[in-house]
Write an enzyme that holds these catalytic residues in place. Structure first.
Site, PDB file in Angstrom:
ATOM      1  N   SER A 121     -18.347 -53.666  35.657  1.00  0.00           N
ATOM      2  CA  SER A 121     -17.796 -53.140  36.907  1.00  0.00           C
ATOM      3  C   SER A 121     -16.382 -52.576  36.748  1.00  0.00           C
ATOM      4  O   SER A 121     -16.192 -51.560  36.100  1.00  0.00           O
ATOM      5  CB  SER A 121     -17.870 -54.206  37.990  1.00  0.00           C
ATOM      6  OG  SER A 121     -17.633 -53.641  39.259  1.00  0.00           O
ATOM      7  N   ASP A 169     -15.286 -47.302  40.758  1.00  0.00           N
ATOM      8  CA  ASP A 169     -14.963 -48.139  39.596  1.00  0.00           C
ATOM      9  C   ASP A 169     -15.979 -47.815  38.489  1.00  0.00           C
ATOM     10  O   ASP A 169     -16.678 -46.810  38.564  1.00  0.00           O
ATOM     11  CB  ASP A 169     -14.986 -49.621  40.001  1.00  0.00           C
ATOM     12  CG  ASP A 169     -16.331 -50.047  40.586  1.00  0.00           C
ATOM     13  OD1 ASP A 169     -17.117 -49.164  40.990  1.00  0.00           O
ATOM     14  OD2 ASP A 169     -16.609 -51.264  40.640  1.00  0.00           O
ATOM     15  N   ASP A 225     -20.218 -49.203  42.138  1.00  0.00           N
ATOM     16  CA  ASP A 225     -20.688 -49.989  43.286  1.00  0.00           C
ATOM     17  C   ASP A 225     -19.604 -50.057  44.354  1.00  0.00           C
ATOM     18  O   ASP A 225     -19.838 -50.506  45.469  1.00  0.00           O
ATOM     19  CB  ASP A 225     -21.163 -51.390  42.872  1.00  0.00           C
ATOM     20  CG  ASP A 225     -20.059 -52.271  42.285  1.00  0.00           C
ATOM     21  OD1 ASP A 225     -18.995 -51.733  41.914  1.00  0.00           O
ATOM     22  OD2 ASP A 225     -20.266 -53.497  42.188  1.00  0.00           O
ATOM     23  N   ASP A 285     -18.936 -48.923  37.493  1.00  0.00           N
ATOM     24  CA  ASP A 285     -20.384 -48.798  37.753  1.00  0.00           C
ATOM     25  C   ASP A 285     -20.668 -48.194  39.125  1.00  0.00           C
ATOM     26  O   ASP A 285     -21.820 -48.159  39.557  1.00  0.00           O
ATOM     27  CB  ASP A 285     -21.080 -50.153  37.612  1.00  0.00           C
ATOM     28  CG  ASP A 285     -20.597 -51.179  38.631  1.00  0.00           C
ATOM     29  OD1 ASP A 285     -19.454 -51.042  39.127  1.00  0.00           O
ATOM     30  OD2 ASP A 285     -21.352 -52.119  38.946  1.00  0.00           O
TER      31      ASP A 285
END
Length: 449
Positions: free
Chosen positions: A96, A233, A237, A235
């Protein structure tokens, strides 16, 4: 928290705790847990992604479970692919917003929600016992490759509509959002300027989208005269937003604005957020027919809350939003499309943000050894209840005490050896007074624990 799984799956420094050997075993454990079926596997842009993904896939295939490898993929795309391909689980190889030397393994349910702590505990048990299911030579799982990007964008365009074109700067932080987010914005009809959107695995900015890390995005929005800046960020999400004036929009303000827009779009209902979210959200959504329900910190708790309360929307004050009409996976990319629709229907964010109440929020981190956390929290809870004049208590995740003018949250970190204090008050003076008192209380509790 278990031996391997923390508050957001497994997240460790590569080739220290997180090795190909561990990834192989997690694959075997997940395959054993499922027994049969198919699993979607994607990864973010980190240099270790391919190594860990291939090890995990080998573990899954060895148990007889089929794998759909979607390759480089932001977390939202993995969540979408699980439902698209009717898979029994999904895995993202991602850390992440952590620095590039980290990577991680996060597992997802068939409905797009992350694995709960109970499910992760079961995976840990299988991992520890190493009693893995093994398929015979003629029952080894099948590996197929797939690319769900086109379907993702097509489906998103069915749900979001703009009446005209906007200029958007998209900063993907060299993460996995690079391969979807700018393209979705372009397909919406917008003029797109991409920033840090080559998915290299070498990150040129801190991955967590905040005012400091998005200074280049702020400059670009001003230079290009853009309507908005959208950031992600590693990834994707999460979402960070820079308004039409080039200012980073604080997470709490953005959470309030999008919650309000969801109530306008889908009708009155409940909004799920976490115990560390402030009063601005309640005050902003109440007149729009919204009711705020607070849950534990983490996207799983938010997704569970959405399902339980049949909520319209759920989000954390960290830029993690879950849009249940779309999916139960946190999705910064689809969130970006919704932000543009909000601008299209309601006007520029710099104007909208003026309607959100501003209170004074203070945060503190106090070092606390992990082994002292439980005892310290007991003492904090007892002392806080005796020393503060509060009306309501929420103890689902740490201890939050509140009255109509302020709130304080005492909470042990799930990832670091620290105790966190978050508080909010209507005035700077009151906030500082509360923080001094809270710090003294926490430091005393840690000493005595």
């Amino acid at each position: 928290m278990g031996k391997y799984f923390g508050t957001s799956g497994i997240r460790e420094v590569v080739n220290e705790k997180l090795t190909p050997d561990l990834a192989l075993k997690v694959g075997k454990a997940l395959g054993t847990f499922l027994g049969e079926g198919r699993v979607v596997v994607g990864m973010d842009t980190r240099t270790s992604g391919e190594m860990l993904k291939n090890a995990l896939i080998s573990g899954l295939l060895g148990t007889g479970v089929d794998v759909i490898d979607i390759g480089l993929s932001p977390t939202p795309l993995t969540g979408f692919a699980i439902r698209l391909y009717e898979a029994d689980a999904g895995v993202t190889i991602t850390a992440s917003h952590n620095p590039p030397q980290y990577n991680g393994i996060k597992v997802w349910q068939p409905n797009g929600m992350a694995y709960t702590s109970e499910m992760e505990s079961e995976l840990e048990r299988i991992l520890e016992e190493e009693k893995f299911q093994q398929a015979s030579w003629d029952r080894i799982g099948k590996l197929t490759k797939a690319d769900p990007k086109k379907e993702y964008i097509k489906k998103a365009l069915e749900m979001v509509e703009l009446s005209k074109s906007y200029k958007v700067v998209v900063d993907c932080g060299n993460g996995a959002g690079s391969i979807v987010s700018p393209y979705l914005q372009r397909e919406l009809g917008n003029k797109v300027v991409s920033l840090n959107s080559h998915p290299s695995g070498f990150f040129v900015r801190e991955l967590e989208p905040n005012a400091k890390s998005l200074s280049a995005l702020s400059k670009a929005v001003k230079s290009f005269g853009a309507d908005v800046g959208i950031a992600h960020d590693g990834d994707a999400d999460r979402i960070g937003v820079v308004d039409d004036q080039g200012n980073f929009v604080e997470y709490e303000v953005m959470l309030s604005l999008i919650s309000g827009y969801m109530l306008r779009k889908f009708g009155k209902g409940k909004i799920i957020t976490t115990v560390d979210a402030g009063f601005a959200l309640d005050d902003y959504v109440k007149p729009l027919g919204g009711e705020v329900v607070r849950v534990r910190v983490g996207d799983v708790a938010v997704a569970e809350g959405i399902t339980r309360e049949k909520a319209i929307f759920g989000g954390e004050p960290s830029g993690t939003w879950i849009i249940p009409q779309w999916n139960l996976t946190p999705d910064g990319i689809f969130a970006g499309a919704l932000v543009l629709e909000m601008i299209d229907k309601l006007g520029p964010i710099s104007e909208l943000a003026k309607e959100v109440p501003r209170y004074v929020t203070l945060r503190a981190k106090i070092p606390c050894p992990n082994e002292k956390k439980a005892k310290a929290m007991e003492l904090i809870a007892k002392e806080a209840l005796e020393n503060f004049d509060y009306k309501r208590l929420i103890d689902i995740d740490g201890v939050r005490i509140e009255n109509d003018e302020w709130w304080i949250l005492f909470r042990p970190s799930g990832t670091e050896p620290i105790m966190r204090i978050t508080l909010e008050a209507h005035t700077e003076e009151k906030a500082r007074e509360l923080m001094n008192k809270a710090k003294e209380l926490v430091e005393r509790a840690i000493r005595e624990a």
